[in-house]
Design an enzyme around this catalytic site. Structure first.
Site, PDB file in Angstrom:
ATOM      1  N   LYS A 151       0.821  -1.214   0.000  1.00  0.00           N
ATOM      2  CA  LYS A 151       0.000   0.000   0.000  1.00  0.00           C
ATOM      3  C   LYS A 151       0.855   1.265   0.000  1.00  0.00           C
ATOM      4  O   LYS A 151       0.394   2.324  -0.414  1.00  0.00           O
ATOM      5  CB  LYS A 151      -0.979  -0.024   1.159  1.00  0.00           C
ATOM      6  CG  LYS A 151      -2.064  -1.084   0.943  1.00  0.00           C
ATOM      7  CD  LYS A 151      -3.145  -1.050   1.991  1.00  0.00           C
ATOM      8  CE  LYS A 151      -4.291  -1.971   1.638  1.00  0.00           C
ATOM      9  NZ  LYS A 151      -3.965  -3.409   1.832  1.00  0.00           N
TER      10      LYS A 151
HETATM   11  C1  LIG Z   1      -4.611  -4.504   1.176  1.00  0.00           C
HETATM   12  C2  LIG Z   1      -3.885  -5.781   1.083  1.00  0.00           C
HETATM   13  C3  LIG Z   1      -4.249  -6.790   0.157  1.00  0.00           C
HETATM   14  C4  LIG Z   1      -5.470  -6.692  -0.744  1.00  0.00           C
HETATM   15  O1  LIG Z   1      -5.359  -5.725  -1.749  1.00  0.00           O
HETATM   16  P1  LIG Z   1      -6.661  -5.158  -2.499  1.00  0.00           P
HETATM   17  O2  LIG Z   1      -6.198  -4.057  -3.355  1.00  0.00           O
HETATM   18  O3  LIG Z   1      -7.605  -4.710  -1.399  1.00  0.00           O
HETATM   19  O4  LIG Z   1      -7.260  -6.299  -3.281  1.00  0.00           O
HETATM   20  C5  LIG Z   1      -3.440  -7.922   0.087  1.00  0.00           C
HETATM   21  N1  LIG Z   1      -2.373  -8.078   0.889  1.00  0.00           N
HETATM   22  C6  LIG Z   1      -1.996  -7.150   1.800  1.00  0.00           C
HETATM   23  C7  LIG Z   1      -0.813  -7.395   2.669  1.00  0.00           C
HETATM   24  C8  LIG Z   1      -2.735  -5.964   1.932  1.00  0.00           C
HETATM   25  O5  LIG Z   1      -2.368  -5.030   2.839  1.00  0.00           O
END
Ligand SMILES: *Cc1c(COP(=O)(O)O)cnc(C)c1O
Length: 462
Positions: free
Chosen positions: A112
């Site tokens: 993220k």
């Molecule tokens: C947010 C997240 C996901 C999922 O991603 P999306 O874009 O919501 O599908 C997967 N793995 C981790 C570690 C995350 O923080």
């Protein structure tokens, strides 16, 4: 570039307006009106680019002239400076034809950061130009909140309030949030569950007076700027493995469908992607939809990969819009029906298109642990549980080995130490720059799960 709502009635907006708006006023999500594909020659020319150069090339496709190229370039360079690996997003081989794309070298050890570090600086710039300030509020079960705080701490045009359920996020996640020293960061531990936190945030947004007084803003995964920032690493990793001459496949640990939707965008921009694999844990609404053509909501089950414990994937509406040839009326009707019945059935044409573009499967906690253990025993690499779901799904769903498989490594194993230790028998270590995390001073306020109390808290500070 013009942006349109998936529900067809909200006004069209510019890129800058979309970044600030979040959800469209008709309840839809904004998408670009047109996509301009890269030619083979243009993709070929990307071979020699550094990560920031490539990010500039890809992201520019989605921005009108409102943001000057030099300014955009600076924002991107600054956004990827805090990453602790010179490649920004390195690939690590784990099997003959499988690679992990390590997206966890940013400030909070999860993918993220790629989108948030960009969004934080971009938003500050847009607000500067408009002499505006905003208040960002969000609820988190861990990863989103820490990435948002890391990106917005010290930004002059935003105050940020992040609500987390007291005692229900991991120590690493909490400390990443509460150790931010800047005065514009406010952590609130709510005496309740993640759902209570989310309800309070929704309550803040639905109070129109409070919302406009503070210029409330969200930075959740539906924000278009986050999607485009994520599209970059699909290009980057495919180029490293021979694109455009060779196709690759991706397996993507999926919750809100933001990250994998960015892969769909990369494909629409002309990148040769063979399979896009939706990797889910037991919360398998999307693999079930692929299999049956029906999107049915069920109860959320807690798993070892908590950032994917989601039933409704908010960005899926953007894909539906494509599957239905940009028919906003059809999407509005479907979403209204879904809200009432918790279920929607795709038309035969839309279902076929969905199956032609995506594969997917659901991975149990048992298989997640087995994948962590096997990978550690054969390669010495520790995978976090989300990445392990991605690798297991990739192994199960891939059609052929001629296209290399790239698994998106969405988090560092030290972010989820308990699950990793249970599976592999060893404790993953925090990277050197995080070693002092457990001695940093924490700053956090506690409040009951009460909307009015949270409003008072924000009113007293912003
Ligand atoms: C947010 C997240 C996901 C999922 O991603 P999306 O874009 O919501 O599908 C997967 N793995 C981790 C570690 C995350 O923080």
């Amino acid at each position: 570039m013009n942006y349109i709502s998936t529900r067809g009635t909200a006004p069209n907006l510019s890129f800058e307006e979309v970044v600030l708006a979040g959800l469209a006023s008709d309840g839809g999500l904004y998408v670009p009106e047109h996509f301009q594909e890269f030619s083979m020659a243009e993709i070929d020319a990307m071979q020699s680019m550094s990560y920031p150069e490539l990010a500039f090339t890809v992201i520019s496709r989605f921005i009108d002239t409102s943001i000057k190229p030099d300014v955009l370039k600076d924002i991107i360079i600054e956004a990827y400076k805090p990453f602790r690996h010179t490649a920004i997003a390195p690939l690590k081989q784990v099997e003959a034809h499988s690679f992990i794309l390590e997206l966890f070298h940013g400030p909070t050890l999860a993918f993220k950061d790629f989108a948030m570090q960009f969004l934080g600086r971009l938003m500050d710039h847009i607000l500067d130009k408009r002499s505006r300030k905003v208040v960002i509020v969000g609820a988190t079960s861990g990863d989103t909140g820490s990435a948002a705080i890391a990106a917005f701490q010290g930004r002059k045009n935003a105050d940020i309030y992040i609500l987390h359920p007291k005692g229900r996020v991991s120590d690493v996640q909490r400390r990443q949030m509460t150790s931010a020293a800047e005065q514009n960061v406010h952590n609130i531990a709510i005496d309740g569950t993640f759902d209570d936190c989310q309800d309070i945030v929704k309550g803040l947004f639905s109070d129109q007076e409070f919302r406009s007084k503070h210029h409330l803003t969200a930075v959740n995964s539906i924000n278009w700027a986050r999607i485009v920032a994520q599209t970059v690493y699909y290009f980057y990793s495919a180029l490293a493995l021979g694109a455009p001459a060779k196709n690759v496949s991706f397996s993507v640990p999926t919750g809100n469908f933001g990250d994998i939707y960015a892969g769909h965008i990369a494909r629409r921009l002309g990148l040769g992607i063979d399979q896009l694999i939706i990797a889910s844990n037991s919360n398998d609404i999307l693999p079930r939809c692929l299999l049956t053509g029906t999107y049915t909501m069920e109860e959320v089950v807690p798993t070892l990969s908590p950032s994917m414990d989601i039933q409704i994937s908010s960005n899926f509406e953007r894909l539906l819009f494509d599957l239905y040839d940009c028919d906003g009326v059809a999407i509005t009707n479907m979403m209204t029906k879904f809200r009432a019945e918790k279920k929607l059935t795709l038309s035969p044409l839309a279902w076929n298109r969905f199956k032609a573009e995506f594969s997917g499967c659901s991975i149990s906690d048992e298989d997640t642990k087995r994948t962590i253990a096997t990978t550690f025993n054969t390669t010495g690499e520790l995978l976090d549980p989300h990445t392990a779901v991605g690798l297991a799904a990739g192994q199960r769903c891939r059609r052929k080995t001629s296209a290399p498989l790239i698994v998106l490594g969405t988090a560092h194993p030290a972010k989820f130490p308990a699950a990793v230790r249970a599976a592999a028998g060893i404790m993953p270590e925090l990277p050197p720059h995080m070693k002092d995390l457990f001695t940093r001073k924490e700053r956090c306020d506690e409040l009951p799960a009460d909307l009015e109390k949270v409003k008072e808290f924000i009113n007293a500070r912003s």
